[in-house]
Structure formats: structure tokens, C-alpha cells
Design a protein around this motif. Structure first.
Motif, PDB file in Angstrom:
ATOM      1  N   PRO A   1      53.308  10.686  68.507  1.00  0.00           N
ATOM      2  CA  PRO A   1      52.943  11.691  67.495  1.00  0.00           C
ATOM      3  C   PRO A   1      51.933  12.710  68.017  1.00  0.00           C
ATOM      4  O   PRO A   1      51.928  13.863  67.584  1.00  0.00           O
ATOM      5  CB  PRO A   1      52.325  10.851  66.367  1.00  0.00           C
ATOM      6  CG  PRO A   1      51.869   9.590  67.010  1.00  0.00           C
ATOM      7  CD  PRO A   1      52.809   9.342  68.158  1.00  0.00           C
ATOM      8  N   ALA A   2      51.107  12.280  68.948  1.00  0.00           N
ATOM      9  CA  ALA A   2      50.114  13.171  69.540  1.00  0.00           C
ATOM     10  C   ALA A   2      49.734  12.581  70.893  1.00  0.00           C
ATOM     11  O   ALA A   2      49.936  11.383  71.140  1.00  0.00           O
ATOM     12  CB  ALA A   2      48.878  13.270  68.647  1.00  0.00           C
TER      13      ALA A   2
ATOM     14  N   TYR B   1      46.832   5.585  64.262  1.00  0.00           N
ATOM     15  CA  TYR B   1      48.197   5.901  63.821  1.00  0.00           C
ATOM     16  C   TYR B   1      48.262   6.239  62.337  1.00  0.00           C
ATOM     17  O   TYR B   1      49.234   6.843  61.881  1.00  0.00           O
ATOM     18  CB  TYR B   1      49.147   4.730  64.087  1.00  0.00           C
ATOM     19  CG  TYR B   1      49.195   4.274  65.527  1.00  0.00           C
ATOM     20  CD1 TYR B   1      49.015   5.175  66.578  1.00  0.00           C
ATOM     21  CD2 TYR B   1      49.434   2.941  65.850  1.00  0.00           C
ATOM     22  CE1 TYR B   1      49.057   4.752  67.891  1.00  0.00           C
ATOM     23  CE2 TYR B   1      49.486   2.521  67.166  1.00  0.00           C
ATOM     24  CZ  TYR B   1      49.297   3.426  68.173  1.00  0.00           C
ATOM     25  OH  TYR B   1      49.350   3.009  69.484  1.00  0.00           O
TER      26      TYR B   1
ATOM     27  N   ASP C   1      46.832   8.362  60.572  1.00  0.00           N
ATOM     28  CA  ASP C   1      46.847   9.798  60.269  1.00  0.00           C
ATOM     29  C   ASP C   1      48.204  10.449  60.511  1.00  0.00           C
ATOM     30  O   ASP C   1      48.358  11.646  60.270  1.00  0.00           O
ATOM     31  CB  ASP C   1      45.832  10.532  61.157  1.00  0.00           C
ATOM     32  CG  ASP C   1      44.412  10.200  60.759  1.00  0.00           C
ATOM     33  OD1 ASP C   1      44.204   9.750  59.619  1.00  0.00           O
ATOM     34  OD2 ASP C   1      43.515  10.392  61.605  1.00  0.00           O
ATOM     35  N   TRP C   2      49.165   9.686  61.002  1.00  0.00           N
ATOM     36  CA  TRP C   2      50.446  10.273  61.392  1.00  0.00           C
ATOM     37  C   TRP C   2      51.617   9.740  60.589  1.00  0.00           C
ATOM     38  O   TRP C   2      52.772   9.891  60.981  1.00  0.00           O
ATOM     39  CB  TRP C   2      50.673  10.054  62.901  1.00  0.00           C
ATOM     40  CG  TRP C   2      49.564  10.667  63.690  1.00  0.00           C
ATOM     41  CD1 TRP C   2      48.423  10.038  64.115  1.00  0.00           C
ATOM     42  CD2 TRP C   2      49.432  12.036  64.073  1.00  0.00           C
ATOM     43  NE1 TRP C   2      47.601  10.931  64.762  1.00  0.00           N
ATOM     44  CE2 TRP C   2      48.193  12.164  64.754  1.00  0.00           C
ATOM     45  CE3 TRP C   2      50.246  13.167  63.929  1.00  0.00           C
ATOM     46  CZ2 TRP C   2      47.757  13.385  65.270  1.00  0.00           C
ATOM     47  CZ3 TRP C   2      49.804  14.370  64.454  1.00  0.00           C
ATOM     48  CH2 TRP C   2      48.581  14.470  65.107  1.00  0.00           C
ATOM     49  N   CYS C   3      51.330   9.101  59.476  1.00  0.00           N
ATOM     50  CA  CYS C   3      52.414   8.538  58.662  1.00  0.00           C
ATOM     51  C   CYS C   3      51.996   8.460  57.195  1.00  0.00           C
ATOM     52  O   CYS C   3      50.815   8.552  56.868  1.00  0.00           O
ATOM     53  CB  CYS C   3      52.797   7.147  59.170  1.00  0.00           C
ATOM     54  SG  CYS C   3      51.446   5.955  59.120  1.00  0.00           S
TER      55      CYS C   3
ATOM     56  N   LEU D   1      51.136  12.421  54.091  1.00  0.00           N
ATOM     57  CA  LEU D   1      50.816  13.419  55.109  1.00  0.00           C
ATOM     58  C   LEU D   1      50.701  14.801  54.483  1.00  0.00           C
ATOM     59  O   LEU D   1      51.421  15.125  53.543  1.00  0.00           O
ATOM     60  CB  LEU D   1      51.945  13.473  56.142  1.00  0.00           C
ATOM     61  CG  LEU D   1      52.058  12.318  57.122  1.00  0.00           C
ATOM     62  CD1 LEU D   1      53.346  12.467  57.922  1.00  0.00           C
ATOM     63  CD2 LEU D   1      50.863  12.312  58.063  1.00  0.00           C
TER      64      LEU D   1
ATOM     65  N   ARG E   1      51.791  18.894  58.649  1.00  0.00           N
ATOM     66  CA  ARG E   1      51.927  17.819  59.632  1.00  0.00           C
ATOM     67  C   ARG E   1      53.275  17.114  59.480  1.00  0.00           C
ATOM     68  O   ARG E   1      53.904  16.760  60.471  1.00  0.00           O
ATOM     69  CB  ARG E   1      50.776  16.820  59.509  1.00  0.00           C
ATOM     70  CG  ARG E   1      50.901  15.701  60.521  1.00  0.00           C
ATOM     71  CD  ARG E   1      49.651  14.897  60.692  1.00  0.00           C
ATOM     72  NE  ARG E   1      48.634  15.610  61.444  1.00  0.00           N
ATOM     73  CZ  ARG E   1      47.489  15.067  61.852  1.00  0.00           C
ATOM     74  NH1 ARG E   1      47.210  13.802  61.542  1.00  0.00           N
ATOM     75  NH2 ARG E   1      46.618  15.761  62.547  1.00  0.00           N
ATOM     76  N   ARG E   2      53.711  16.912  58.242  1.00  0.00           N
ATOM     77  CA  ARG E   2      55.025  16.290  58.035  1.00  0.00           C
ATOM     78  C   ARG E   2      56.120  17.130  58.714  1.00  0.00           C
ATOM     79  O   ARG E   2      56.980  16.623  59.423  1.00  0.00           O
ATOM     80  CB  ARG E   2      55.334  16.161  56.547  1.00  0.00           C
ATOM     81  CG  ARG E   2      56.694  15.482  56.259  1.00  0.00           C
ATOM     82  CD  ARG E   2      57.036  15.462  54.769  1.00  0.00           C
ATOM     83  NE  ARG E   2      55.915  15.017  53.975  1.00  0.00           N
ATOM     84  CZ  ARG E   2      55.518  13.753  53.871  1.00  0.00           C
ATOM     85  NH1 ARG E   2      56.195  12.809  54.492  1.00  0.00           N
ATOM     86  NH2 ARG E   2      54.466  13.446  53.160  1.00  0.00           N
TER      87      ARG E   2
ATOM     88  N   MET F   1      55.993  16.729  62.401  1.00  0.00           N
ATOM     89  CA  MET F   1      56.438  15.396  62.822  1.00  0.00           C
ATOM     90  C   MET F   1      57.955  15.252  62.727  1.00  0.00           C
ATOM     91  O   MET F   1      58.578  14.611  63.572  1.00  0.00           O
ATOM     92  CB  MET F   1      55.765  14.311  61.984  1.00  0.00           C
ATOM     93  CG  MET F   1      54.322  14.010  62.350  1.00  0.00           C
ATOM     94  SD  MET F   1      54.104  13.489  64.087  1.00  0.00           S
ATOM     95  CE  MET F   1      53.355  14.990  64.729  1.00  0.00           C
TER      96      MET F   1
END
Lengths: 153, 153
Positions: free
Chosen positions: A32-33, A70, A72-74, A115, A119-120, A123
Motif C-alpha cells: 500500500p505504501a 496497516y 491506515d490502509w484499509c 478510508l 486514499r480509497r 488504493m
């Protein structure tokens, strides 16, 4: 075929199968990053993004210092473990999936923390790129020579 | 490996390789909407969506009554043909790519007609789903039994 898989990959396979029944598609080893790599990133029919970390043993879990990064990414975060895993170790505010190489079951739904839209969007684009690159790599190994970057998307 | 491919699939492979050098990923046989199926749907680094129809012969082109229906599902529309194809047949306001199984070249850039944001978002999500399903099908053929729908994504 299953015999070639590592323990964590077996868990991931069962998770991906089960999620497919819920209308989710998944990819493994998603980045994701920079510096982060999640075991399974799943994408739902409404654009939901779930991260599932697969832990094959107590030691495997205890050595993971990155999992909070993780979140922050879902939208939802789950652990996937086998039936013998000491689940008391796992933090309560996370989802729990019991898995093997053949199927899985969601035991505890993860809380939702949505999210931000930008960002969504980023992603989902990254998910699409990752999946298409991996697919092309299997169908046409020679395509890698044409890659425009070292990015593993 | 190339020997197993149909003429149109060879063109598609070369197109996908070339586009990868431009930072685009691609999937084949993508269904943007019921009743439509495009040969190659490519996704660019900024979310650009390009459709490329691969025509292996004059007859193959003349029998295609659907191509104008694809224009509504992409930002740019291209034909991909081999070096012997009579390109005078092709409509002038479309892109042209000369391709073979190994590489391709954009001869004429297609005009841009940008997708509305909501449709772009839906198409990128569909692209992600399509690519992830095809990838899972190659990595884990047994997963198809878990599918929640007959949709081929």
C-alpha cells in the motif's frame, strides 16, 4: 499444488477463497505504501478494502512489529490463523479469521474505520495495477522486460 | 507458448507489452457492460482507460458491428493490427497500433474523449475485480467453486 505453499500462503489461499464467496477479490503481497507489504488485500463489491495478515505461529505473530501501520490502509483489519493458534494473543479490536489451505471462516468481524475517499481511490487503482501485473507475469513472462519501472505495484 | 495463441491474441500480447513500457497495465476480454467485450482494456498511471480492439484480418474488421459501442467506455480508442493489414479501412478518428506477438508501436494517437468521473471509478473497480479473478483462477483453480456469482467480471 498446496504442498508448494508456505504455511502463511496456505492461510492466504483459504482466506481468498472464502472472501470470494462474499463477493470480494484479493491479491497477496500487496504494497500500500513504501515499506509496507500486507499478506492479503481484499476488495469488495462496493469498493471496501480489507487487510488480512496471516500468522502461522505464535512466533510469527510476535515478530510482527508493523501491523498497526496497516490500519491506515484499509476499512477493516483481520488476522488469519489456523485452528491451533493461541488466539488470546491477538488484540481484541481486530477481526479474526480461522483458515486453512482450503477455506476459512470469519470468527470475529473487524470494526470498520473507513478510508478517506482519495486514499480509497488511490488504493483501488493500485490494486488494479498490482493484479494486472501479476496476471501478465503468469501469462506472458517476457512482458517483464517492457516494464517502465522497478515498481512492483 | 506463442504458438498456442490465436492471431488476435498475439496482437493483444504485443500491445500489452508495449503499453507496459508506457506505464499502463492491461487485461484482455474485459466486459465493460453487459453484451460488450473488448479485446484489451488498459489502465494508465493516472487512471486513464484505453480500449484496444485487435483485428487480425480485413474480414475480422468488417464483421465487427459493435466497436462504436466501446467508445463510451474509454478515454481513447485504438485498433491494433499487423503490418500487412489494409489500414485505409480504419476510421480516421481512432488510434492505430501496429502489433505482433512480441511488441507494438502506436502509429496514430487516438483522440481523447474523457470518461465521466463516476464511470471511470466504476470501470477501475471492475478492472481490479477482473484482473484479480483471472489471477486467482491461474494460481488457485479450485477457488472458482467459491464464486458468489456467475459474473465473469
Amino acid at each position: 499444488m498446496t504442498l508448494d505453499l508456505q504455511p502463511g500462503q496456505k492461510l492466504a489461499r483459504g482466506v481468498s477463497r472464502h472472501l470470494r464467496g462474499l463477493g470480494f477479490v484479493s491479491v497477496e503481497e500487496f504494497v500500500p505504501a513504501r515499506g509496507l507489504r500486507v499478506d492479503v488485500m481484499a476488495l469488495g463489491p462496493k469498493g471496501e478494502l480489507w487487510v488480512i495478515e496471516c500468522k502461522s505461529s505464535r512466533a510469527d505473530f510476535l515478530s510482527d512489529a508493523k501491523w498497526q501501520g496497516y490500519l491506515d490502509w484499509c476499512d477493516r483489519y483481520f488476522w488469519a490463523v489456523d485452528v491451533d493458534f493461541p488466539t488470546d494473543l491477538l488484540p481484541p479490536d481486530t477481526g479474526l479469521i480461522i483458515s486453512d489451505a482450503y477455506d476459512a471462516e470469519i470468527i470475529r468481524m473487524a470494526p470498520e474505520d473507513k478510508l478517506p475517499p482519495a486514499r480509497r481511490k488511490a488504493m483501488i487503482q493500485k490494486f488494479a495495477t498490482h493484479a494486472a501485473r501479476r496476471l501478465q507475469a503468469l501469462r506472458d513472462p517476457g512482458a517483464a522486460l517492457f516494464d517502465d519501472s522497478g515498481d512492483e505495484g
